[in-house]
Design a protein around this motif. Sequence first.
Motif, PDB file in Angstrom:
ATOM      1  N   SER A 128      -3.435  10.779  -5.419  1.00 31.77           N
ATOM      2  CA  SER A 128      -4.412  10.487  -6.183  1.00 31.77           C
ATOM      3  C   SER A 128      -5.711   9.877  -5.121  1.00 31.77           C
ATOM      4  O   SER A 128      -5.395   9.946  -3.855  1.00 31.77           O
ATOM      5  N   LEU A 136       2.496   1.877  -3.603  1.00 33.89           N
ATOM      6  CA  LEU A 136       1.216   2.429  -4.281  1.00 33.89           C
ATOM      7  C   LEU A 136       0.927   3.726  -4.272  1.00 33.89           C
ATOM      8  O   LEU A 136       0.644   4.526  -5.198  1.00 33.89           O
ATOM      9  N   SER A 137       0.660   4.027  -2.798  1.00 31.77           N
ATOM     10  CA  SER A 137       0.273   5.278  -2.356  1.00 31.77           C
ATOM     11  C   SER A 137       1.557   6.396  -3.008  1.00 31.77           C
ATOM     12  O   SER A 137       1.054   7.617  -3.364  1.00 31.77           O
ATOM     13  N   ALA A 186      -7.108   7.735   0.242  1.00 32.61           N
ATOM     14  CA  ALA A 186      -8.150   6.894   1.004  1.00 32.61           C
ATOM     15  C   ALA A 186      -7.050   5.919   1.893  1.00 32.61           C
ATOM     16  O   ALA A 186      -7.162   5.674   3.257  1.00 32.61           O
ATOM     17  N   ALA A 187      -6.142   5.596   1.217  1.00 33.81           N
ATOM     18  CA  ALA A 187      -5.257   4.580   2.190  1.00 33.81           C
ATOM     19  C   ALA A 187      -4.568   5.338   3.222  1.00 33.81           C
ATOM     20  O   ALA A 187      -4.558   4.737   4.308  1.00 33.81           O
ATOM     21  N   PHE A 227      -6.574   6.822  -4.525  1.00 36.34           N
ATOM     22  CA  PHE A 227      -6.052   5.881  -3.785  1.00 36.34           C
ATOM     23  C   PHE A 227      -5.195   6.051  -2.429  1.00 36.34           C
ATOM     24  O   PHE A 227      -5.441   5.605  -1.327  1.00 36.34           O
ATOM     25  N   ASP A 228      -4.321   7.045  -2.813  1.00 31.50           N
ATOM     26  CA  ASP A 228      -3.421   7.510  -1.843  1.00 31.50           C
ATOM     27  C   ASP A 228      -4.137   8.295  -0.705  1.00 31.50           C
ATOM     28  O   ASP A 228      -3.866   7.827   0.519  1.00 31.50           O
ATOM     29  N   LYS A 266       1.169   6.703  -6.701  1.00 28.91           N
ATOM     30  CA  LYS A 266       0.109   7.452  -7.136  1.00 28.91           C
ATOM     31  C   LYS A 266      -0.117   8.680  -6.067  1.00 28.91           C
ATOM     32  O   LYS A 266      -1.179   8.754  -5.648  1.00 28.91           O
ATOM     33  N   ILE A 284       0.896  -1.316   0.068  1.00 28.08           N
ATOM     34  CA  ILE A 284       0.094  -0.008  -0.002  1.00 28.08           C
ATOM     35  C   ILE A 284       0.802   1.014   0.042  1.00 28.08           C
ATOM     36  O   ILE A 284       0.561   2.172  -0.744  1.00 28.08           O
TER      37      ILE A 284
END
Lengths: 336, 350
Positions: free
Chosen positions: A148, A141-142, A153-154, A150-151, A145, A138
């Motif tokens: 983003s 990816l964060s 939210a994570a 995703f970032d 991105k 995670i």
Amino acid sequence: MPNVIQYIIRRLILVVVLMWIVSMVTFAIFFLIPSATGTSPAVLFAGKAPTPDTVKSVEIKFGLKDSIPVQYAHFVEGIFVGRHFDNGADKSYCPPPCLGFSFVNNQPVWNEITSDLPVTLSLAAGASIMWLVSGTAIGVLSALKRRSFFDRAAMGLALAGVSLPIYFTGLVLLDLISYNWQILPNVHYVGFTDNPLSWARNMLLPWISLTFLYAALYARLTRAGMLETMSEDYIRTARAKGLSESRVITRHALRAALTPIVTIFGLDLGQLLGGAILTEYTFGLIGIGHLSIDAISRQDLPVIMGVTLFAAFFIVFANLVVDVLYAFVDPRVRYS
Amino acid sequence: MTDIHERPALSPTAFLDVRDLRIHFATDDGLVRAVDGLSFSVERGKSLAIVGESGSGKSVTSLGILGLYNKRNARVSGQIFLDGQELVDASPDAVRALRGQKMSMIFQDPLSSLHPYYTIGWQIEEAYRVHNNVSKAEARTRAIELLRRVGIPQPDKRVDDYPHQFSGGMRQRAMIAMSLSCNPELLIADEPTTALDVTVQAQILDLMQDLQQEYNSAIILITHDLGVVAELADDVVVMYAGRAMEYGTVSDIFYSPEHPYTWGLLASVTRLDRERSERLQPIPGNPPSLINVPPGCPFHRRCRYEALNGGKQRVERPALEESGPGHYVACHLPVEERRRIFRDEVATLL
Ligand SMILES: Nc1ncnc2c1ncn2[C@@H]1O[C@H](COP(=O)(O)OP(=O)(O)OP(=O)(O)O)[C@@H](O)[C@H]1O
Ligand code: SF4
Ligand SMILES: [Mg+2]
């Protein structure tokens, strides 16, 4: 390579010294706690309302009248070669590694620990793999991105993860998944060798709770590490070579960003192996954490000592493993 | 055979041809105009030096040529032709295929530019293998050969060393070996010798010259060191606030400079031929913020001759205009005036 061996030897010496210090400190507990509470170890051991005779025979059997250095020497000796306790009438043998007998049930402390260890090991092993994989994935990816959805939210979730206590997430999980929906009902420990599948099913909720807590931290650390690494000059060099972006990320950025995670992981794991008190209580698991709290509440001094020494050993040992691993992943450590 | 003194500097046939390059960065504070309308060209076998104070956009320019800008916040316009192929609008993959092979770069700081966790050999092999379909063993042979070529002693042993086991000069050589691994036709060297002592500096520069002769590559050399420029370069771009103030041959820039900013740079190096490696800090004041570049001539707030422009310098940006064959100057002063000032007031001080 001789460098590496030297390095490892230096670390090993440090481990021995550390364990020696820890053992002395632990041994001091044995005398400090009774003097603080005003009850002698012999009285504690002899049970409720002992007669002076029983106390006396306990004192003789366990050598509690010897001087403190002598008692410490016997204690250390017991760990390596075992110990015979004898007061003429009552004999018992405590095989190595001897940490004494529990005041409460007269069992060797070592047996107490080893019987609760599988639960702790299961908890730590499963959870650590889960949080390491999910947390770093995670985080990476964060970072890639950044900003983003995703970032955001994570990282929001990660914030919740690090700030919510384990008994909260654990109880919510138990309430929903175990009681309300009956997906994983009746969580209890099943030995891995008895039934691996059932073992995993029962450990799943504790694992998830611990993962939520730790992965959150790992995701944030990995993300920060990745962002920092991606702006390093050597990443620019990697791009300047004409490497594909995926190779730049995996071979160059990740390699550097994940290295510090090794350290933190080793330490967290070492700590967890010394017992996860809140998790064990939340899920009713009887592991090392449970044993230690139990021992404290009953003033079972030998068990307190044993567990402390045991937990300290895991932490010191984890430190050693981390240092050695680090020497393999970071050449700058190896050659300095 | 065209002499560099006669060829038009903005030649459409040049090996590298940069036209009206603009590289702007969107930041929280505003738009940073790091490069703002820059044009120059370099032929095969020739060296172009880019000089200018810190922050004038030299590194951004070179990274821009290699396409090494963050697409997220960089806005790039203009044209870059490398051997006839346009790069600004080319696909990232097309530029990536050229990077490290046809064009490569030697970075400013070799320690931070080399990966701390991989051996020197591994890093050179990687650079070679991206563009050449060879075995690991062949790549290793190549890496050792390159290290020998750049003068690393015992290259077959040192190839397995990590960057921190190399000295500063050796790291820079390793960096050069890496950027030469695919025989690039364009080599950009961003202050390749700043951190090195004078002897090593000289060796590195000799090395670059040797390699240039061998492969007939074009070199862009970025440096603060005018001594190095005089020795190595054929042409010079004098950059200020992301723009070219003056552009010409080495002899134009050193013997008949026409821009007040160039005069300032030259004045900073007393005894040009003897003293080296001095940072340029001669001109009073600081370069303008690249977010709020003043309108008109970007240099006017620091220019001694500002008053001679009749106010024009504050509103109109002076164009880079040819004042002699291949010699370009961006200044409102009339050519004769500039030459007179240089002859009467400046040359005597240099
Ligand atoms: N990614 C970026 N985002 C925002 N501003 C940037 C970025 N990269 C460079 N700049 C700015 O562009 C300007 C020019 O930088 P550059 O590194 O090209 O200067 P330079 O001429 O190479 O200076 P030096 O001689 O110190 O190396 C600087 O003000 C820098 O802060
Ligand atoms: S245009 Fe005017 S202000 Fe600008 S450099 Fe020339 S003389 Fe100086
Ligand atoms: Mg620079």
